[in-house]
Every structure is written in C-alpha cells, then in structure tokens.
Design a protein around this motif. Structure first.
Motif, PDB file in Angstrom:
ATOM      1  N   ARG A  97       0.810  -1.207   0.000  1.00  0.00           N
ATOM      2  CA  ARG A  97       0.000   0.000   0.000  1.00  0.00           C
ATOM      3  C   ARG A  97       0.853   1.272   0.000  1.00  0.00           C
ATOM      4  N   PRO A 120      -4.647   9.105  -9.299  1.00  0.00           N
ATOM      5  CA  PRO A 120      -5.367   8.855  -8.050  1.00  0.00           C
ATOM      6  C   PRO A 120      -5.192   7.411  -7.576  1.00  0.00           C
ATOM      7  N   LEU A 121      -5.112   7.245  -6.269  1.00  0.00           N
ATOM      8  CA  LEU A 121      -4.974   5.911  -5.696  1.00  0.00           C
ATOM      9  C   LEU A 121      -6.113   5.002  -6.164  1.00  0.00           C
ATOM     10  N   ALA A 122      -7.285   5.578  -6.312  1.00  0.00           N
ATOM     11  CA  ALA A 122      -8.445   4.797  -6.752  1.00  0.00           C
ATOM     12  C   ALA A 122      -8.146   4.114  -8.086  1.00  0.00           C
ATOM     13  N   ARG A 123      -7.521   4.854  -9.006  1.00  0.00           N
ATOM     14  CA  ARG A 123      -7.200   4.293 -10.310  1.00  0.00           C
ATOM     15  C   ARG A 123      -6.177   3.158 -10.180  1.00  0.00           C
ATOM     16  N   TYR A 148      -5.679   1.159  -7.689  1.00  0.00           N
ATOM     17  CA  TYR A 148      -6.307  -0.055  -7.157  1.00  0.00           C
ATOM     18  C   TYR A 148      -7.288  -0.666  -8.146  1.00  0.00           C
ATOM     19  N   GLU A 149      -7.867   0.159  -9.002  1.00  0.00           N
ATOM     20  CA  GLU A 149      -8.704  -0.417 -10.067  1.00  0.00           C
ATOM     21  C   GLU A 149      -7.854  -1.370 -10.907  1.00  0.00           C
ATOM     22  N   THR A 199      -6.580  -4.570  -8.837  1.00  0.00           N
ATOM     23  CA  THR A 199      -7.550  -5.623  -8.538  1.00  0.00           C
ATOM     24  C   THR A 199      -8.178  -6.191  -9.802  1.00  0.00           C
ATOM     25  N   PHE A 200      -8.007  -5.482 -10.918  1.00  0.00           N
ATOM     26  CA  PHE A 200      -8.583  -5.971 -12.174  1.00  0.00           C
ATOM     27  C   PHE A 200      -7.793  -7.182 -12.674  1.00  0.00           C
ATOM     28  N   TYR A 201      -6.481  -7.123 -12.566  1.00  0.00           N
ATOM     29  CA  TYR A 201      -5.629  -8.222 -13.049  1.00  0.00           C
ATOM     30  C   TYR A 201      -5.261  -9.152 -11.893  1.00  0.00           C
ATOM     31  N   SER A 207     -14.165   3.786  -6.162  1.00  0.00           N
ATOM     32  CA  SER A 207     -13.736   3.122  -7.392  1.00  0.00           C
ATOM     33  C   SER A 207     -14.408   1.758  -7.467  1.00  0.00           C
ATOM     34  N   PHE A 208     -14.307   1.145  -8.625  1.00  0.00           N
ATOM     35  CA  PHE A 208     -14.678  -0.257  -8.755  1.00  0.00           C
ATOM     36  C   PHE A 208     -13.431  -1.079  -8.485  1.00  0.00           C
ATOM     37  N   LEU A 209     -13.582  -2.144  -7.748  1.00  0.00           N
ATOM     38  CA  LEU A 209     -12.489  -3.086  -7.582  1.00  0.00           C
ATOM     39  C   LEU A 209     -12.894  -4.407  -8.213  1.00  0.00           C
ATOM     40  N   GLU A 210     -11.889  -5.155  -8.645  1.00  0.00           N
ATOM     41  CA  GLU A 210     -12.074  -6.453  -9.301  1.00  0.00           C
ATOM     42  C   GLU A 210     -12.892  -6.280 -10.583  1.00  0.00           C
ATOM     43  N   ARG A 211     -13.344  -7.401 -11.134  1.00  0.00           N
ATOM     44  CA  ARG A 211     -13.995  -7.259 -12.438  1.00  0.00           C
ATOM     45  C   ARG A 211     -15.047  -8.344 -12.644  1.00  0.00           C
ATOM     46  N   ALA A 222     -11.383   4.112  -2.474  1.00  0.00           N
ATOM     47  CA  ALA A 222     -10.096   3.960  -3.153  1.00  0.00           C
ATOM     48  C   ALA A 222      -9.153   3.077  -2.367  1.00  0.00           C
ATOM     49  N   TYR A 246      -5.060  10.842   2.255  1.00  0.00           N
ATOM     50  CA  TYR A 246      -5.424   9.496   2.700  1.00  0.00           C
ATOM     51  C   TYR A 246      -5.040   9.350   4.146  1.00  0.00           C
TER      52      TYR A 246
END
Ligand code: SF4
Ligand code: SF4
Ligand code: SF4
Ligand code: FES
Lengths: 155, 588
Positions: free
Chosen positions: A40, A53-56, A58-59, A62-64, B173-177, B186, B586
């Motif tokens: 983190r 942004p941190l949000a991006r 983590y998107e 967690t996507f991959y 945000s969205f997490l995972e998919r 976030a 944060y």
C-alpha cells in the motif's frame, strides 16, 4: 526496494517507464516482480509521483489477477484444478488443507506462513492429483498426505 | 448534452420521424418524441457508462440491438424502442440484476425512491426467477455522513463518475472485475480513511440504496421527546425550495411558512432560520473582504468557506490556499453558536439544556458540526445534530402531518428573520452576490443599486464577472462542483507566482453542482432543469423580501448593537470565526 528509500526506488521505476504507453501498468509490474506484491505504501507513493489517483491504481491492481496486494506467504500451496486432478480429488485435498490451516482458498494464514491457491492444469496429468508447494510438484496426493506435506514445511 | 454542430440527422423511432442534431443519442431523440426507453445506469448529469444494458433498442433491417443511452442516432436509422422481444430481453437483464440484489425493499432507505424497485414494478416482476447470489460485503458507516452498502450496488458506475469526474475527489472506485466487480473506497479502505469530502453527490446519484445518508432521524426524535430539553431548529436556504418535491409540489415551490409550522408541530420549541446566519456570515465575510481589498490586510482573493465539503477538499488537496480562506463560519454554525450564547442569554435559558438541530440540503454538514474545536465556541457543541432535507421529509411523514393542508407558520425572528441576500446563499453564486451587496455599502457608503449581479447566476461550472467599486476593478469568480475549482485556483497561483495583480478579488466555491440547491442531501432525481427551478425559487424569494441586503436586517443590526459590537470584533472573532489546517489526503 527497502522501506527507507521507498520514494527513490519508486522514482526510479517511474522514470524508466513514464514516457511509455501504459506506464502505470509497467511500473506496477516491475514492483510486483521485485517484491512479489504491491504494498500500500508504494501504491500511495506512486499515486503522488505519477499524479494518478490511488483509486485508479487499485482499479488496475484488482482488475488483473497477476497483482498481489499482500506479501506472498512463505509457503504457497497450489492445488491443480486441471480436469484430471479435479476428478481425482483436488477439491477434497484443498478442503483438508483449509481445515488444518483454518483458511479458505485464496487466503493467507495470519502469521504469513501459508497461502492456499489453485492453478490451472500444470501438465502432469499422469501424476494426478497434483499439489504444488512453492512450485515443487507433489504427485498422487491424497487428503491423508496433507498433514505430512504440511509437516515438511518447517521453520 | 450540449453539442455544437449544425448538421442534423433524420431518422425514425417507432415510425415517428425525428430530425435531431448530429451526435444526439437514440435515448435523447426518443425523449423528444415522448418515447420512454427504460434506463438504469444512465443519469442525465453524467456521460453514459453503458453498464446495465436495459436500454437496448432494435435497428430495423439489421440484427443490431444497440444501447440507446450511448449510441448516436444515424441518418436514415429506423429504430424500434419496444416490441415483445425487446421487452423480454430487458426483463432478462433486470432479472439478472435482481438475482444479485438483496430482496430487502421493505427495510431499505430507498423504499419508494429506488430506481431498480420502480423498474421491477414497471416490468411486473412477481418472482425471483434466478437463484439469488448476493455478495457478502460489509456496510461502511465510518464517515457518519455517507453510508456505503455495497451489497445493494448494481455496479452502474454513477457514483464513481460523480466522485471521480464531477467532484475530482477519487474516493470511490470499482475493484475487481466481471461478476465480482464491487464499489469500494479507493484502495479498499474505510470511506473515512479515503479522500471523501462527504459531499453526498454519490448518494444523490445512486439509483439504489447502496449509498445513503447517515440517518439520524431517530436521534432527532429522542431530543424532541426529552422533556428537559429546549429544542431549537433552523432550516437552510436550499431546503425550502426542494422539500416540496417529497410531497408532490413542483420543484422550486417555496415552502418556508409550512416548514416553520411543521417543525413546531413536531415539537421544536424555537424555530430559527439559517438564512439569518447567512446574513451574519455576510456581515463578517464582507468586512473581511473590505479589510483585504481596501486596507491590504490579508491575501486576495478572498475565498468563501461556508461549504464544509469544499473546506475539506481544500484542506486535503489545496492547503496552499488556506490564507485565502475567509475565516467566517458557515451560516448554520453561526446560528448554532448564537443560540447557545446570545439567545440563551436573552431568554434566560441554560445552554446545557438547549439542543440545536439544523436541517440542511447537505451531508457534509453532519461532518462539519464536529470538525474542530471551533465548533464548540459556545462552550457546548454549537450545532448538535444536522439532518438532510430527505431526513426531514421522512420525519414530517412520520409525525403524521398533512403537509399540504398545513397553514403557514412564523419563525422566531431573533435569529430567524432574513433578507433576500441570505436566501440566495442556497444557490451557486448567491454568496458572492450577497457579499457584493454588502461590501459595496461598506466600501462606498452607498448601496449597490442594481442589487442583482447576473454574472454570478446560472449553471456554468465557472462563472466570472467584473464590477467597479471606488474606481477600482473588482474581479470575481464562482465555481461549483469540485471538478471545476482547479482551473480557478491555478489562475490564482499563476498570478501569484508571476507577481501579477491577483487573478480575482473574491471567489465563491460550492462543492455541489448548482450549489446547495443541488446538495447531496436533497430529494432524489436531480437534473439541471431541477437545479434551475430550485434556484428560481430562491431568486423569487429574494425579490419578495422586505430587505434584500444583509446589513439592512433589523435583527442583525440588533445583534451587533447589543451583543457583538461590530463585525470582526473580538467577540465576533471568538464566536463566529474558525481556522483551517492541511490534512492528509489518505488517512491510511
Ligand atoms: S460523498 Fe462525495 S467525496 Fe465522498 S464518496 Fe461520495 S461523491 Fe465522493
Ligand atoms: S453504489 Fe450506486 S451509484 Fe455506485 S455503482 Fe453501485 S448502484 Fe451505481
Ligand atoms: S454545496 Fe452546499 S450542500 Fe453541497 S456540500 Fe457544500 S454546503 Fe453542502
Ligand atoms: S441505461 Fe443504457 S446501458 Fe444502462
């Protein structure tokens, strides 16, 4: 990537990739490659340095499935879920691991020693069912073998 | 969506010919000819996310079934919006969404206002046809302003677009998919540790009960039931022109009198008006401006600080602007502190037995009432509880009040009588306009004749204007929606760095698009049309007031002559002002 010069190390990775397309993913890859996960603090540092942004971040993380957010366990136990292994009992073996370690597949023990995962076919179908411990193949495993396999994971 | 193109396309929808500007979506074209294509993820404020698929239509002569919300109408297209097969597909889409959604309508805060529920009703869904797989995700109440209930999320993406693009906060945000996609703060932390500024815009745009204001109606009833307490209430400007929507009134209807009556009926002992506090804010802030403008005491531009979400945003993202901030508290805090000092003193009330409840269009005010020690300037918590417009509407219904037939009531004028300048605080540009009316008088000794300052009005994201006072040009700007503030601040910074004249002399900022009338705690269904109607309600109120300038308010004059002395006096400073400090973006 030692904690103390974290921002310098991140800066280095950022500088290497920043002009390229998909820089964020490449930097994350590099960190994942070097540490085995993306801590983190590094994600936060990256957010500052790359102005993302941190949000991006983590998107993406967690996507991959490739990226890990927690440090890898000392022993990574992966049951093979290829058809042959599956039919010959990987689910039961994993259940036994779960029972003895008190964690579900996908989790890590609180002491950070064991984690349970599954893999797609590892290509030793003749040896089914197969369990990998830190990449080492154990063949024709049965639920009764599980305590013994765990006992081998010393220190 | 505004587009600048002169080209048009000609097409047919269910056989009806339409001619629309190039780039118009099928959905927008359908609205023009009174066809209602169902939507779920699309919100009029936001670009399409095309996430849900319920808006599919058929292009005749092809086997294409595009999503109406994001597909531009093309020349010669023949669109079918409804037929049995389309309706069946939409129903399947809906059933899939419902299979992931908890069946808890009866106990959900959105019961009756949920867009998913109303679609299920429209489609006549009578049974759960697919096995239910509701994700097991925890509720997050960490902020005490906004509650996240990701189990109820249908992954439409509105809240993310709002928080990331409209507000530029990036708390969500969205997490995972795929099927595992979930809405989360976030980096998967608690919302309270994220950069969230509690503006509540996500809750105002969520179609379901997945994001909701932190409900404190029960706490309010407890205060009202306690016989030992003297309960004081105040209502914010924007509440009066929006609450009617919850009772079937057209948007923008000014219901101030009915609200006063309803609040007394509910058991409040004293009814004040935040608009009075707004008049006091202007006396202080206007004087601050004069000091900076005329006496060179302090930085220019002066930036307004009555929006707590903006203050939080500034402290987290733009703390280099602290010295530009007005130190004057927001209007409801001013009414709070004056209630527990001035009012208690005059009425012989024990402030420890007095509770102040503020009714706000706003979720961030729930955070503001404890944001720092300055919010306890009376020696007690100055405002004890802050409820949103939506919460008050529920309480009025719970109290069994027939709002429509209720005769109008009066407020207690001591901290209640207000001017037109106070009431326009509720709309973007209003604080600036009110400040001009008073600053002009303070600087020149003469009234600002035109009263109305048109450049500050309307829904443009950044509004700029100039006026001349004492032969000097005064440059002002108004920004609303956090996504718009960056540009304005960059201009301020650039001028500073280059050693130029300040880019502006005064800037008003509100976190919510449209200002508080579009606040995160207002009745659901926000659109620009609604914002304009609510704003119009306030501008009408302004025109109809006996006094339209804060300094003309006789009760404000009384407050200063008998209690505070003059604006920015030592006492005024102690009670009505506060300070700011940089905060980490944060907390983890
Ligand atoms: S309240 Fe505002 S800042 Fe917080 S998550 Fe919602 S939209 Fe983002
Ligand atoms: S929380 Fe609400 S607005 Fe956000 S994605 Fe889920 S359903 Fe949509
Ligand atoms: S603009 Fe108004 S409603 Fe929105 S956060 Fe600010 S004070 Fe609250
Ligand atoms: S409304 Fe068009 S895809 Fe959701």
């Amino acid at each position: 990537m030692a904690e103390k010069d974290l921002s310098a190390d991140v800066a280095l990775a950022v500088r290497k990739w920043q002009k390229k397309r998909g820089a964020l993913i490449m930097v994350l890859h590099e960190i994942q490659g070097r540490l085995g996960y993306v801590p983190r603090e590094i994600a936060l540092e990256l957010s500052k340095q790359m102005n993302v942004p941190l949000a991006r971040i983590y998107e993406v993380l967690t996507f991959y499935n490739f990226f890990e957010l927690e440090p890898p366990a000392k022993y990574v136990i992966s049951g093979c879920m290829g058809t042959a292994c599956y039919l010959k009992g990987t689910p039961q073996i994993m259940q036994e691991f779960s029972r003895l370690l008190g964690i579900e597949v996908g989790q890590t023990t609180p002491d950070g020693r064991f984690s349970l995962t599954t893999v797609r076919c590892v290509g030793c179908c003749g040896q089914a069912p197969v369990v990998l411990i830190n990449g080492e193949v154990h063949s024709k495993v049965s639920p009764q073998d599980v305590p013994h396999l765990l006992a081998q994971c010393k220190d | 969506m505004a587009r600048t193109t002169s080209k048009t396309v000609r097409a047919k929808l269910n056989g009806i010919e339409v001619v629309v500007p190039e780039g118009t979506t099928i959905l927008e074209a359908a609205e023009k000819v009174h066809l209602k294509i169902p939507t779920l993820c699309k919100h009029p404020d936001l670009p399409p996310t095309a996430a849900c698929g319920i808006c599919i239509v058929r292009v005749k002569g092809t086997n294409q079934m595009p999503r109406a919300c994001c597909t531009p109408l093309e020349e010669g297209m023949e669109i079918q919006t409804h037929d049995p097969e389309i309706v069946e597909i939409r129903r399947k889409v809906l059933e899939l969404i419902l299979s992931k959604h908890p069946n808890e309508c009866l106990t959900c805060g959105r019961n009756g206002t949920c867009e998913l529920q109303s679609l299920a009703s429209d489609f006549g869904i009578r049974q759960q046809s697919l096995p239910s797989i509701v994700p097991d995700l925890p509720k997050d109440e960490s902020t005490r302003t906004i509650v996240l209930e990701p189990r109820k999320c249908i992954a439409c993406g509105r809240c993310l677009t709002v928080c990331q693009e409209l507000q530029n906060v990036w708390a969500l945000s969205f997490l995972e998919r795929g099927i595992d996609t979930r809405m989360a703060p976030a980096g998967d932390i608690l919302l309270a540790d994220s950069p969230c500024i509690s503006c509540g815009q996500c809750s105002a745009h969520c179609p379901t009960g997945a994001i909701f204001e932190y409900d404190e109606t029960e706490k309010a009833w407890e205060l009202l039931r306690d016989p030992d307490l003297h309960c004081v209430v105040q209502i914010a400007p924007a509440v009066r022109v929006a609450i009617g929507e919850a009772f079937g009134y057209p948007p923008g209807t000014n219901l101030t009198g009915k609200l006063y009556a309803a609040l007394r009926y509910m058991g409040f002992d004293t009814v004040f008006d935040t608009n009075f506090g707004a008049d006091v804010t202007i006396m202080e802030e206007g004087t601050e401006f004069v000091k900076r403008f005329q006496d060179n005491q302090g930085e220019l531009p002066l930036i307004t600080s009555c929006c707590p979400a903006w203050v939080d945003f500034m402290e987290k993202y733009h703390s280099d602007m602290i010295e530009h901030f007005s130190s004057t508290k927001s209007p409801h805090e001013i009414v709070g502190v004056l209630t527990k000092t001035y009012y208690c003193d005059r009425k012989g009330l024990d402030p420890s037995k007095v509770r102040v409840v503020s009714i706000m269009p706003c979720t961030a005010k729930k955070y503001e009432i404890q944001r720092s020690d300055d919010m306890f300037a009376s020696g007690y918590q100055d405002v004890d509880l802050s409820l949103t417009t939506r919460e008050l509407a529920r309480m009025i219904k719970q109290a069994g009040i027939d709002f429509a037939s209720l005769p109008e009531g009066e407020c207690d004028p001591m901290l209640g009588l207000y001017t037109g300048a106070g009431t326009i605080f509720g709309t973007s540009g209003g604080v600036l306009e009110a400040a001009i009316r008073t600053a002009h008088k303070l600087l020149t000794g003469e009234e600002f004749d035109s009263l109305e300052f048109q450049p500050a009005r309307g829904l443009e994201g950044v509004k700029e204007g100039r006026l001349t006072i004492l032969g000097r040009e005064v440059r002002v700007a108004v920004a609303h929606g956090m996504g718009h503030v960056e540009d304005v601040l960059d201009r301020v910074r650039a001028a500073k760095e280059n050693g130029d004249e300040p880019a502006y002399h005064m800037i008003e900022v509100m976190a919510c698009p449209g200002g508080c009338i579009g606040g995160g705690g207002q009745p659901y269904g926000i659109t620009d049309a609604l914002r304009l109607q609510r704003a119009k309600g306030l501008y009408t109120d302004d025109r109809e007031r006996e006094f339209r300038r804060s300094h003309e308010n006789p009760y404000v004059q009384g407050l200063y002559s008998t209690f505070l002395g003059k604006p920015l006096s030592e006492k005024a400073h102690r009670l009505l002002h506060n300070s700011y400090k940089p905060k980490p973006t944060y907390r983890r």
